[in-house]
Write a protein that holds these residues in place. Structure first.
Motif, PDB file in Angstrom:
ATOM      1  N   SER A 305       0.834  -1.177   0.078  1.00 34.85           N
ATOM      2  CA  SER A 305      -0.019  -0.007   0.082  1.00 34.85           C
ATOM      3  C   SER A 305       0.962   1.201   0.073  1.00 34.85           C
ATOM      4  O   SER A 305       0.261   2.221  -0.436  1.00 34.85           O
ATOM      5  CB  SER A 305      -0.943   0.025   1.223  1.00 34.85           C
ATOM      6  N   VAL A 306       2.330   1.255   0.543  1.00 30.76           N
ATOM      7  CA  VAL A 306       3.013   2.203   0.493  1.00 30.76           C
ATOM      8  C   VAL A 306       3.693   2.370  -0.765  1.00 30.76           C
ATOM      9  O   VAL A 306       3.842   3.519  -1.409  1.00 30.76           O
ATOM     10  CB  VAL A 306       4.079   2.205   1.651  1.00 30.76           C
ATOM     11  N   GLN A 308       2.809   1.329  -3.795  1.00 33.36           N
ATOM     12  CA  GLN A 308       2.160   1.497  -4.983  1.00 33.36           C
ATOM     13  C   GLN A 308       1.863   2.847  -5.533  1.00 33.36           C
ATOM     14  O   GLN A 308       1.752   3.365  -6.521  1.00 33.36           O
ATOM     15  CB  GLN A 308       0.857   0.835  -4.956  1.00 33.36           C
ATOM     16  N   ASP A 309       1.919   3.862  -4.319  1.00 31.48           N
ATOM     17  CA  ASP A 309       1.767   5.464  -4.509  1.00 31.48           C
ATOM     18  C   ASP A 309       2.942   5.904  -5.307  1.00 31.48           C
ATOM     19  O   ASP A 309       2.819   6.815  -6.003  1.00 31.48           O
ATOM     20  CB  ASP A 309       1.815   5.967  -3.289  1.00 31.48           C
ATOM     21  N   TYR A 310       4.093   5.046  -5.553  1.00 32.07           N
ATOM     22  CA  TYR A 310       5.221   5.591  -6.313  1.00 32.07           C
ATOM     23  C   TYR A 310       5.262   5.001  -7.693  1.00 32.07           C
ATOM     24  O   TYR A 310       6.272   5.032  -8.508  1.00 32.07           O
ATOM     25  CB  TYR A 310       6.575   5.140  -5.764  1.00 32.07           C
ATOM     26  N   ASP A 311       4.160   4.344  -8.151  1.00 32.23           N
ATOM     27  CA  ASP A 311       4.332   3.706  -9.411  1.00 32.23           C
ATOM     28  C   ASP A 311       2.942   4.462 -10.274  1.00 32.23           C
ATOM     29  O   ASP A 311       1.850   4.474  -9.791  1.00 32.23           O
ATOM     30  CB  ASP A 311       3.845   2.097  -9.248  1.00 32.23           C
ATOM     31  N   SER A 312       3.402   5.050 -11.453  1.00 31.11           N
ATOM     32  CA  SER A 312       2.416   5.604 -12.257  1.00 31.11           C
ATOM     33  C   SER A 312       1.155   5.014 -12.543  1.00 31.11           C
ATOM     34  O   SER A 312      -0.128   5.524 -12.645  1.00 31.11           O
ATOM     35  CB  SER A 312       2.983   6.294 -13.234  1.00 31.11           C
ATOM     36  N   LYS A 314       0.111   1.813 -11.735  1.00 30.97           N
ATOM     37  CA  LYS A 314      -0.349   0.661 -10.686  1.00 30.97           C
ATOM     38  C   LYS A 314      -0.502  -0.877 -11.043  1.00 30.97           C
ATOM     39  O   LYS A 314      -1.337  -1.294 -10.910  1.00 30.97           O
ATOM     40  CB  LYS A 314      -1.664   1.339 -10.166  1.00 30.97           C
ATOM     41  N   GLY A 348      -2.895  -3.002  -9.230  1.00 31.39           N
ATOM     42  CA  GLY A 348      -2.822  -2.484  -7.778  1.00 31.39           C
ATOM     43  C   GLY A 348      -2.708  -3.567  -6.892  1.00 31.39           C
ATOM     44  O   GLY A 348      -2.706  -4.873  -7.299  1.00 31.39           O
TER      45      GLY A 348
END
Length: 517
Positions: A305-306, A308-312, A314, A348
């Motif tokens: 969950s942390v 995935q926010d750095y992958d454009s 998902k 995701g």
């Protein structure tokens, strides 16, 4: 040239062990180690502990891969266990023996003298090891109970336990020993599973002997009764057998039996007894609780969950390792969780969770725990990204595993090679296994080196045992395993001299395809 690899199981027994306990015999356990080079040994497994026995026959077999073209040096260590700690340093050493797996396989049955150290025998102690190739992946699962067993203890009832034996080479060989149930003439033992080939040689009609005995702490167990059967008869549940004591039967005219044994269930099914255990059993690390979660999924959610926010986009490629995969049931160490090798991407973290839940009942958990194939797989992606010579892509491999790494040297070499690429490796150890080898990969005490001495260009591995954070807030695990990634990313791109990638502002003209962050 194709390598010849087969799975074998070792059955172990000892004779004339030295006694270390005052007033009683030793409580032996056998530990199996394999030489991994450089004077280092890694533990492959342990038998159960047998109380008060100088000539134990261990019911738990040890499984390992046999590589025909490789000399696999093994060491068997016998210890007198007098406490509940897994460490062996505080237990008495009863002797050891070294040989190669090839010697055991070629001999089928190998007996060696036990040595306390080089040139010093452990009395008359010997160890006998037999090897059997495991060609059948099925297991026998049984539930057994007894009724009206004979009372054997003067001040109590009986403390019954069961032993199953198969016939071979003119002898009866122990295949399973149950737990002891104290002071009970109507016991129900725990459900158990045994490899089908070990249980009856894979032959449903092969003779099987079952003994029921009263446990005595001094090792002089009293026979309650025995009976003979076969797997085919055991499967006719509920199957009820009379427990017969031969001496009582001869002496007493009106003797009927010493109780009855009832087989409540006897099923033959696919082997899910890898180190994770049967996923349908609550004891398995892969068992999905009524809420649909387990330790693997909790760790995945915490870290994923942390990240995935750095992958454009998902989209995450998700792979499994250490399982037999349909339709040919070959062991794979890098299979797509969605069974689509040409497009292993999941949408995701929820997509990975869904793929995992769907894949779990379709594969057979197996072994060994090999990391090198999956690390090399991701390294190929990272190498392609490095050819772009831009700070646009960095890869984070999250490995969730229950066991210590098996291919230690291959994994070391894979990590050292990957240290020159834009990637990091996060390992989360699930369960209570010995993760010492993982700590070595983390290399916090100095650079990781291959056997040839090549050092890693930088530290790219972070290992954390999940159970250290089991009762902590969910974000605590993510904070710990991801703590080193930012510095690893920055140090790599700085070393390459690549400036941070700046995407074009909206509306600006640029190349047809912009690399993804």
């Amino acid at each position: 040239m194709a390598h010849c690899v087969t799975l074998v199981q070792l059955s172990i027994s000892c004779d004339h062990l030295i006694d270390k306990d005052i007033g009683s015999k030793s409580d032996p356990l056998c530990v199996l180690l394999q030489d991994v080079g450089g004077g280092s040994w890694t533990e492959l497994g342990r038998t159960e502990r047998v109380q008060n026995s100088s000539s134990p026959e261990f019911s738990k077999t040890l499984q390992l891969e046999y590589h025909f073209e490789t000399v696999q040096k093994l060491c068997f260590g016998i210890y007198d266990i007098d406490n509940k700690t897994p460490e062996l340093g505080d237990d008495d050493f009863l002797g050891g023996a070294e040989c190669s797996l090839g010697q055991i396989v070629s001999s089928q049955i190998l007996t060696l003298p036990l040595m306390l150290k080089a040139g010093k025998p452990a009395g008359r102690g010997t160890i006998t090891v037999s090897a059997q190739e495991l060609k059948d992946s099925r297991v026998v699962t049984m539930e057994v109970e007894a009724r009206n067993l004979d009372k054997k203890d003067f001040l109590g009832k009986s403390d019954p336990f069961l032993e199953f034996f198969r016939q071979g080479d003119g002898k009866w060989h122990l295949t399973y020993r149950s737990e002891v149930i104290k002071n009970n003439l109507n016991p129900t033992w725990k459900r158990f599973s045994v490899p089908l080939q070990h249980f009856c040689g894979g032959e449903p009609s092969a003779p099987i002997q079952v003994r029921c005995s009263d446990y005595d702490s001094d090792g002089s167990h009293d026979l309650i009764g025995t009976f003979y059967t076969s797997l085919a008869q055991l499967q006719s549940v509920p199957a009820i057998f009379e427990c017969i004591h031969p001496e009582k039967q001869q002496k007493k005219k009106n003797y009927k039996n010493s109780g009855t044994i009832c087989i409540k269930t006897c099923q033959v099914g696919v082997d899910f007894t890898g180190s994770n255990g049967d996923p349908s059993s609550p004891d398995s690390l892969h068992y999905l609780s009524p809420t649909g979660v387990n330790e693997y999924l909790t760790a995945l959610w915490s870290v994923g969950s942390v990240v995935q926010d750095y992958d454009s986009d998902k989209l995450f490629p998700a792979f499994g390792f250490g399982a037999q995969v349909p339709p040919h049931w070959q062991v794979s160490h890098e299979f797509a969780l969605n069974f689509n090798p040409s497009n292993p991407y999941c949408t995701g973290i929820q997509g990975i969770v869904d793929a995992y839940r769907q894949a779990l009942p379709q594969v057979r958990l197996y072994g060994p725990t090999n990391f090198a194939p999956i690390i090399n797989h991701v390294a190929r992606f990272a190498a392609q990204a490095a050819h772009q010579r831009t700070a646009s892509q960095y890869f984070v491999l999250l490995l969730l595993t229950d066991g210590a790494v098996t291919d230690v040297e291959a994994t070391r070499e894979a990590v050292v090679r990957a240290s020159n690429l834009p990637m990091s490796v996060i390992i989360v150890g699930v369960g209570g296994a010995d993760f010492e080898a993982m700590e070595q990969l983390d290399a916090d005490g100095g650079p990781l080196r291959t056997r040839s001495g090549e050092a890693a260009a930088r530290d790219i591995v972070q290992f954390v045992p999940y159970r250290r954070f089991q009762n902590a807030p969910r974000e605590a695990l993510a904070q710990t395993v991801l703590a080193e990634v930012p510095a690893q990313l920055v140090s790599y791109f700085k070393a390459q001299g690549w400036a941070p990638f700046k995407p074009l502002p909206p509306g600006a003209k640029g190349p047809a395809q912009v690399p993804q962050a």
